[in-house]
Design an enzyme around this catalytic site. Structure first.
Site, PDB file in Angstrom:
ATOM      1  N   ARG A  32     -15.304  71.637  82.847  1.00  0.00           N
ATOM      2  CA  ARG A  32     -15.687  70.213  82.431  1.00  0.00           C
ATOM      3  C   ARG A  32     -17.078  70.184  82.929  1.00  0.00           C
ATOM      4  O   ARG A  32     -17.791  69.221  82.238  1.00  0.00           O
ATOM      5  CB  ARG A  32     -14.599  69.116  83.141  1.00  0.00           C
ATOM      6  CG  ARG A  32     -14.840  67.656  82.327  1.00  0.00           C
ATOM      7  CD  ARG A  32     -13.732  67.047  82.938  1.00  0.00           C
ATOM      8  NE  ARG A  32     -13.539  65.430  82.475  1.00  0.00           N
ATOM      9  CZ  ARG A  32     -14.214  64.554  83.034  1.00  0.00           C
ATOM     10  NH1 ARG A  32     -14.630  64.561  84.288  1.00  0.00           N
ATOM     11  NH2 ARG A  32     -14.192  63.305  82.354  1.00  0.00           N
ATOM     12  N   ILE A  58     -16.904  60.743  78.021  1.00  0.00           N
ATOM     13  CA  ILE A  58     -15.894  61.881  78.158  1.00  0.00           C
ATOM     14  C   ILE A  58     -14.721  61.397  78.825  1.00  0.00           C
ATOM     15  O   ILE A  58     -14.965  60.643  79.725  1.00  0.00           O
ATOM     16  CB  ILE A  58     -16.569  63.130  78.675  1.00  0.00           C
ATOM     17  CG1 ILE A  58     -15.594  64.197  78.819  1.00  0.00           C
ATOM     18  CG2 ILE A  58     -17.123  62.662  80.398  1.00  0.00           C
ATOM     19  CD1 ILE A  58     -16.244  65.710  79.660  1.00  0.00           C
ATOM     20  N   SER A  59     -13.807  61.488  78.214  1.00  0.00           N
ATOM     21  CA  SER A  59     -12.142  60.569  78.522  1.00  0.00           C
ATOM     22  C   SER A  59     -12.080  61.196  80.021  1.00  0.00           C
ATOM     23  O   SER A  59     -12.335  62.422  80.530  1.00  0.00           O
ATOM     24  CB  SER A  59     -11.352  61.051  77.811  1.00  0.00           C
ATOM     25  OG  SER A  59     -11.438  60.226  76.534  1.00  0.00           O
ATOM     26  N   ALA A  60     -11.215  60.576  80.721  1.00  0.00           N
ATOM     27  CA  ALA A  60     -10.908  60.995  82.092  1.00  0.00           C
ATOM     28  C   ALA A  60      -9.927  62.010  82.061  1.00  0.00           C
ATOM     29  O   ALA A  60      -9.031  62.103  81.025  1.00  0.00           O
ATOM     30  CB  ALA A  60     -10.077  59.729  83.061  1.00  0.00           C
TER      31      ALA A  60
END
Length: 211
Positions: A32, A58-60
């Protein structure tokens, strides 16, 4: 970094976001830190959304885990993702569908699509195709899809996406039920129509639909 990543994944399992070991393994494999801006790399394994430029995020990690679990991704699946963003979500899905599957991902912001394309290619994800366009229209040339995942909130479920889902297929999409209130839907296409399960309240950037 690896230790932080392991700790994050352990927490996501403990909190019930990750249920299948395949999902844990997929998230373990994807770096990530390479999908976030350099100055935020130290935060890559905190369970929080991060800005990636162009007003997008960017999503959790917990949300990525939750959505891929809800979509029940399997090896060999053909997947459509609406809203590529950084490409992280697509990479996790690519790990889950394997070389015999394929992820088509659509991004309307060309610079984000280009960056995601380069990143995914550099990491060897040959089973991901990054497209530029209005994701609410889907991508008919590769339809129908086993799974569709939408990473932006729609005012209503786009008709084009429902059409491009296989019978027996699953769509996971955030829907803005009223201003400021979004719910994650899991939609299963049946021979008779659709089964809709409302999963939980969420907060996503809006899905921009061109007229």
């Amino acid at each position: 970094m690896e230790e932080k990543k392991r700790e994050l994944i352990r927490n996501l399992i403990a909190e019930g976001y990750i249920k299948r070991k395949e999902v844990a393994e997929a998230m373990m494999k994807v770096p990530r830190e390479l999908f976030v801006p350099e100055e935020l790399r130290h935060m890559a394994y905190e369970d929080t959304p991060l800005p990636i430029g162009a007003g997008q995020t960017i999503s959790a990690p917990h949300m990525v885990a939750y959505m891929v679990e809800a979509a029940e991704l399997r090896r060999g699946d053909k997947v459509l993702e609406v809203g590529t963003g950084s490409g992280y979500h697509a990479a996790v899905m690519a790990e889950l569908v394997g070389p015999e599957g394929h992820v088509y991902t659509i991004e309307r912001i060309p610079e984000l699509a280009e960056r995601a394309r380069e990143r995914l290619k550099a990491l060897g994800y040959n089973n991901v195709t990054v497209l530029v366009g209005d994701g609410s229209k889907g991508y008919p040339p590769a339809a129908p899809y086993d799974k569709i995942i939408v990473t932006a909130a729609a005012k209503r479920v786009p008709e084009a996406l429902l059409k491009q889902l296989k019978v027996g297929g699953i769509m996971v999409i955030p829907v803005e039920e009223e201003p400021g209130y979004q719910v994650l839907y899991k939609i299963i296409k049946t021979p008779e129509g659709y089964v809709i399960k409302k999963l939980l309240p969420v907060a996503f950037v809006p899905l921009i639909e061109e007229e």
